[in-house]
Design a protein around this motif. Sequence first.
Motif, short mmCIF file in Angstrom:
data_model
loop_
_atom_site.label_atom_id
_atom_site.label_comp_id
_atom_site.label_asym_id
_atom_site.label_seq_id
_atom_site.Cartn_x
_atom_site.Cartn_y
_atom_site.Cartn_z
N GLU A 29 14.60 -17.99 3.10
CA GLU A 29 14.02 -16.65 3.06
C GLU A 29 13.26 -16.45 1.76
N VAL A 30 12.00 -16.09 1.92
CA VAL A 30 11.20 -15.69 0.76
C VAL A 30 11.18 -14.17 0.75
N LYS A 31 11.41 -13.60 -0.41
CA LYS A 31 11.39 -12.15 -0.58
C LYS A 31 10.07 -11.79 -1.24
N LEU A 32 9.42 -10.74 -0.71
CA LEU A 32 8.10 -10.35 -1.17
C LEU A 32 8.09 -8.88 -1.54
N GLY A 33 7.31 -8.55 -2.54
CA GLY A 33 7.16 -7.16 -2.92
C GLY A 33 5.72 -6.85 -3.27
N CYS A 34 5.33 -5.63 -3.03
CA CYS A 34 3.98 -5.16 -3.31
C CYS A 34 4.12 -3.84 -4.07
N VAL A 35 3.41 -3.72 -5.16
CA VAL A 35 3.42 -2.49 -5.95
C VAL A 35 1.99 -1.96 -5.97
N PHE A 36 1.83 -0.66 -5.67
CA PHE A 36 0.49 -0.08 -5.67
C PHE A 36 0.55 1.39 -6.01
N THR A 37 -0.62 1.94 -6.26
CA THR A 37 -0.76 3.35 -6.57
C THR A 37 -1.48 4.04 -5.43
N GLN A 38 -0.94 5.17 -5.02
CA GLN A 38 -1.61 6.00 -4.01
C GLN A 38 -2.41 7.05 -4.76
N THR A 39 -3.67 7.19 -4.39
CA THR A 39 -4.55 8.09 -5.13
C THR A 39 -4.74 9.46 -4.48
N GLY A 40 -4.30 9.62 -3.24
CA GLY A 40 -4.48 10.90 -2.57
C GLY A 40 -4.28 10.74 -1.08
N TRP A 41 -4.87 11.67 -0.33
CA TRP A 41 -4.75 11.70 1.13
C TRP A 41 -6.13 11.83 1.74
N ASP A 42 -6.34 11.19 2.89
CA ASP A 42 -7.62 11.36 3.57
C ASP A 42 -7.59 12.63 4.41
N GLN A 43 -8.69 12.92 5.13
CA GLN A 43 -8.80 14.16 5.90
C GLN A 43 -7.81 14.24 7.05
N GLU A 44 -7.32 13.08 7.51
CA GLU A 44 -6.35 13.07 8.61
C GLU A 44 -4.91 13.07 8.12
N GLY A 45 -4.72 13.11 6.79
CA GLY A 45 -3.38 13.15 6.23
C GLY A 45 -2.77 11.80 5.93
N TYR A 46 -3.56 10.73 6.03
CA TYR A 46 -3.05 9.41 5.72
C TYR A 46 -3.21 9.12 4.23
N PRO A 47 -2.24 8.40 3.63
CA PRO A 47 -2.35 8.10 2.20
C PRO A 47 -3.50 7.15 1.90
N ILE A 48 -4.11 7.35 0.76
CA ILE A 48 -5.19 6.48 0.29
C ILE A 48 -4.63 5.64 -0.85
N ARG A 49 -4.64 4.34 -0.65
CA ARG A 49 -4.14 3.43 -1.68
C ARG A 49 -5.29 2.97 -2.54
N ASP A 50 -5.08 2.98 -3.84
CA ASP A 50 -6.06 2.43 -4.76
C ASP A 50 -6.01 0.91 -4.60
N LYS A 68 15.56 -7.79 -9.73
CA LYS A 68 15.07 -7.78 -11.13
C LYS A 68 13.56 -8.04 -11.17
N ARG A 69 13.10 -8.96 -10.33
CA ARG A 69 11.68 -9.32 -10.30
C ARG A 69 10.82 -8.11 -9.90
N ILE A 70 11.19 -7.42 -8.83
CA ILE A 70 10.37 -6.29 -8.35
C ILE A 70 10.48 -5.11 -9.31
N TYR A 71 11.63 -4.94 -9.93
CA TYR A 71 11.80 -3.88 -10.92
C TYR A 71 10.86 -4.11 -12.11
N TRP A 75 7.87 -1.70 -13.23
CA TRP A 75 7.91 -1.13 -14.59
C TRP A 75 6.60 -1.44 -15.33
N LYS A 76 6.12 -2.68 -15.22
CA LYS A 76 4.85 -3.05 -15.88
C LYS A 76 3.70 -2.22 -15.33
N ARG A 77 3.79 -1.83 -14.06
CA ARG A 77 2.72 -1.10 -13.39
C ARG A 77 2.80 0.41 -13.62
N GLY A 78 3.82 0.89 -14.35
CA GLY A 78 3.88 2.31 -14.67
C GLY A 78 4.86 3.12 -13.84
#
Length: 167
Positions: A29-50, A68-71, A75-78
């Motif tokens: 099993e490989v464990k994967l993580g994704c870290v991102f920032t959401q910048t707002g919402w579109d007109q239909e109410g869906y999140p907009i990811r930067d 520990k890895r994903i933390y 943390w580095k990403r704010g």
Amino acid sequence: MDGTGIPVVKKETGGRQGKLEGQPSHTREVKLGCVFTQTGWDQEGYPIRDSDSTTYTGAIETAAEFGKRIYVEAWKRGWSRAAKKVVMGDGAEWIWNLAEQHFPGAVQIVDLYHARQHLWELARRLHPNDEANQKAWMKIHQGRLLDKGGSKNWCPRFDPLRPSIRK
């Protein structure tokens, strides 16, 4: 966060139990993580990811090591400066355990794909061996509970069934 089995050479699975009793493992099993920032919402109410904010991390390691890895990545990403903090996963217990340990107070969300999968599991348990009723139940509940944003209301409604739908 998520995990998935990946095929590996035989020496990488030595001594590991496969999915079938008495059979050796063919994957790790490989464990994967994704870290991102959401910048707002579109007109239909869906999140907009930067899109420029997305980073990924992953490894073949224990859940504790991956936690520990994903933390560290978050943390580095704010993470500490985020106005709203969210952990998204597939509903696996190890993910929610890591969320509680490393990201206490974060909103925990089952991603839509896996929420649909879990809802189908529930339909199969409510209507065993009755595909027509499973589909009818899903037709009613999928749109109302998931696709139209009602998911925040459905989990508590089915909580009494939780022990019977856990793997």
